[in-house]
Design an enzyme around this catalytic site. Structure first.
Site, PDB file in Angstrom:
ATOM      1  CD  GLU A   2      -2.508   1.452   2.621  1.00 40.21           C
ATOM      2  OE1 GLU A   2      -2.744   0.467   3.337  1.00 40.21           O
ATOM      3  OE2 GLU A   2      -2.840   2.615   2.935  1.00 40.21           O
ATOM      4  NE  ARG A  21       0.028   8.283   4.875  1.00 40.95           N
ATOM      5  CZ  ARG A  21      -0.229   7.463   5.899  1.00 40.95           C
ATOM      6  NH1 ARG A  21       0.488   7.537   6.992  1.00 40.95           N
ATOM      7  NH2 ARG A  21      -1.196   6.591   5.836  1.00 40.95           N
ATOM      8  CE  LYS A  46      -5.827   0.734   5.050  1.00 43.29           C
ATOM      9  NZ  LYS A  46      -4.620   1.378   5.491  1.00 43.29           N
TER      10      LYS A  46
HETATM   11  C1  3PG Z   1      -1.082   4.751   8.761  1.00 41.76           C
HETATM   12  O1  3PG Z   1      -1.978   5.141   8.049  1.00 41.76           O
HETATM   13  O2  3PG Z   1      -0.090   5.439   9.043  1.00 41.76           O
HETATM   14  C2  3PG Z   1      -1.198   3.358   9.181  1.00 41.76           C
HETATM   15  O3  3PG Z   1      -2.357   3.170   9.864  1.00 41.76           O
HETATM   16  C3  3PG Z   1      -0.034   2.813   9.894  1.00 41.76           C
HETATM   17  O4  3PG Z   1      -0.103   2.972  11.240  1.00 41.76           O
HETATM   18  P1  3PG Z   1       1.059   2.381  12.143  1.00 41.76           P
HETATM   19  O5  3PG Z   1       2.273   3.235  11.911  1.00 41.76           O
HETATM   20  O6  3PG Z   1       0.539   2.465  13.545  1.00 41.76           O
HETATM   21  O7  3PG Z   1       1.309   0.948  11.706  1.00 41.76           O
END
Ligand code: 3PG
Length: 208
Positions: free
Chosen positions: A40, A44, A128
């Site tokens: 994924e 961002r 999710k």
């Molecule tokens: C995110 O969007 O940053 C994810 O949910 C990952 O979260 P994490 O860093 O707690 O695994």
């Protein structure tokens, strides 16, 4: 690619934010070596779209999707870049309609009963749970199993080596997402061997 197939590719789904698109291909190969054949790549960072394009062209065996897809414009750009599917941290009718129009599978993020209802009223049964631990973690997933028996989740946000089995053991969880096995610091210094070994460590720790 349908949502169930996507969520059954790997029990762990890496959530990736790349600063430099040049890291995308070596990272993809390191993940595959570690037994993870899904990425994924989030939108961002400015490198996200280009990174998706590179992986989808250069390594077609990798299942690359876009993450942090928040609106129709993001979804269209992700599809054009070669994303096979899109993840979103949230859910909206706009995004659902766009995914239907563009014929690309959307796995939206939900955190409340109303959001789960919005998903299933649109025939979406793979979501999710985001942010997983903050929105109630294992307990909210158990609570959702009663009213929403057909809904399946990929908890993401706060998942790590210590709690992944608590999630994966649940009947309504098909996989978990996270960043713990793709640390930004290791990507920046191009320590891809470390990422392969973190993937292996995570997969070997799965007890279900
Ligand atoms: C995110 O969007 O940053 C994810 O949910 C990952 O979260 P994490 O860093 O707690 O695994």
């Amino acid at each position: 690619m349908n949502a169930r197939d996507i969520m059954e590719i790997s029990p762990i789904v890496p959530v990736i934010a790349l600063e430099d698109e040049k890291d995308a291909l070596p990272l993809a190969k390191a993940l595959q070596k570690g037994g993870v054949n899904i990425m994924e790549i989030t939108l961002r960072t400015p490198a996200g779209l280009k990174a998706i394009e590179i992986v989808s062209k250069e390594l077609p065996s990798m299942n690359v999707g876009a993450g942090t897809v928040c609106n129709e414009e993001d979804l269209i750009k992700a599809k054009k870049a070669g994303a096979k599917f899109v993840f979103s941290p949230g859910i909206s009718q706009e995004l659902i309609n766009a995914s239907k129009k563009e014929e690309i599978t959307l796995i939206p993020g939900v955190a409340t009963a109303s959001e789960v209802m919005l998903a299933q009223n649109n025939n979406i049964f793979y979501c999710k749970l985001f942010p997983a631990t903050l929105s109630g973690g294992v307990e909210i997933l158990k609570a959702f199993a009663g009213p929403f028996p057909k809904m399946n989740f990929c908890p993401t946000g706060g998942v790590n080596l210590n709690n992944l089995n608590d999630f994966l053991i649940l009947k309504n969880v098909l996989c978990v997402g996270g960043t713990w096995f793709v640390p930004k610091d290791e990507i920046i210094i191009n320590n891809f061997e470390e990422i392969t070994s973190l993937c292996k460590e995570a997969i070997n720790s799965i007890k279900v």
